[in-house]
Design a protein around this motif. Sequence first.
Motif, PDB file in Angstrom:
ATOM      1  N   ASN A  67      52.572  33.926  30.929  1.00 56.95           N
ATOM      2  CA  ASN A  67      53.036  34.485  29.672  1.00 56.95           C
ATOM      3  C   ASN A  67      51.819  34.857  28.833  1.00 56.95           C
ATOM      4  N   ALA A  88      69.210  37.104  24.835  1.00 58.55           N
ATOM      5  CA  ALA A  88      67.819  36.687  25.017  1.00 58.55           C
ATOM      6  C   ALA A  88      66.942  37.901  25.277  1.00 58.55           C
ATOM      7  N   TRP A  90      64.115  37.716  27.127  1.00 59.87           N
ATOM      8  CA  TRP A  90      63.582  37.620  28.482  1.00 59.87           C
ATOM      9  C   TRP A  90      64.269  36.506  29.247  1.00 59.87           C
ATOM     10  N   ARG A  92      64.586  33.148  31.803  1.00 56.44           N
ATOM     11  CA  ARG A  92      63.960  31.837  31.691  1.00 56.44           C
ATOM     12  C   ARG A  92      64.307  30.976  32.890  1.00 56.44           C
ATOM     13  N   TYR A 100      63.337  24.424  29.269  1.00 56.38           N
ATOM     14  CA  TYR A 100      63.268  25.714  29.954  1.00 56.38           C
ATOM     15  C   TYR A 100      61.891  26.326  29.725  1.00 56.38           C
ATOM     16  N   ALA A 102      60.139  30.219  29.453  1.00 58.95           N
ATOM     17  CA  ALA A 102      60.386  31.659  29.348  1.00 58.95           C
ATOM     18  C   ALA A 102      59.633  32.415  30.434  1.00 58.95           C
ATOM     19  N   MET A 104      58.465  35.899  30.438  1.00 56.41           N
ATOM     20  CA  MET A 104      58.321  37.087  29.601  1.00 56.41           C
ATOM     21  C   MET A 104      58.125  38.375  30.392  1.00 56.41           C
ATOM     22  N   GLN A 107      62.022  41.287  31.019  1.00 59.27           N
ATOM     23  CA  GLN A 107      62.508  41.524  29.663  1.00 59.27           C
ATOM     24  C   GLN A 107      63.813  42.308  29.669  1.00 59.27           C
TER      25      GLN A 107
END
Length: 131
Positions: A67, A88, A90, A92, A100, A102, A104, A107
């Motif tokens: 990320n 959301a 992105w 996860r 959790y 992410a 990224m 997307q």
Amino acid sequence: MCSVLAVALLAVFIVVAVLLRNGNTGVHFQRSDQAAMVGIGILLSAGVMLFVIARVRADAEGIEVRNVLMTRRFAWSEVLSVSFPDGASWARLELPEDEYHAVMAVQSVDRARAVEAVRALRKLHRAATGG
């Protein structure tokens, strides 16, 4: 999107820097003030470009997620599921104990590509965990 936003931010700050000395506000701006405005624009643009480095790599053993500031690798046995909650930005990784992480790189603005990526990650997860 990040590149366009970074260029727009920089352009706005350059225009403000150029116009800074032309206004009749009663305050005397110096060249250093103009340079500072350009510098702020450069820093903000660089900050926006950090979002470009997001990446996800997955294989049969696990998944590596990079990320904005850090990279983490998870074994598939650590991941409960790959999700993309409604609303959301992105995807996860769902982890034990209601945690959790992410992803990224996947997307919502990518639409069909994001759906394909989540399906591929879920397929790898199923294959690795037998579920």
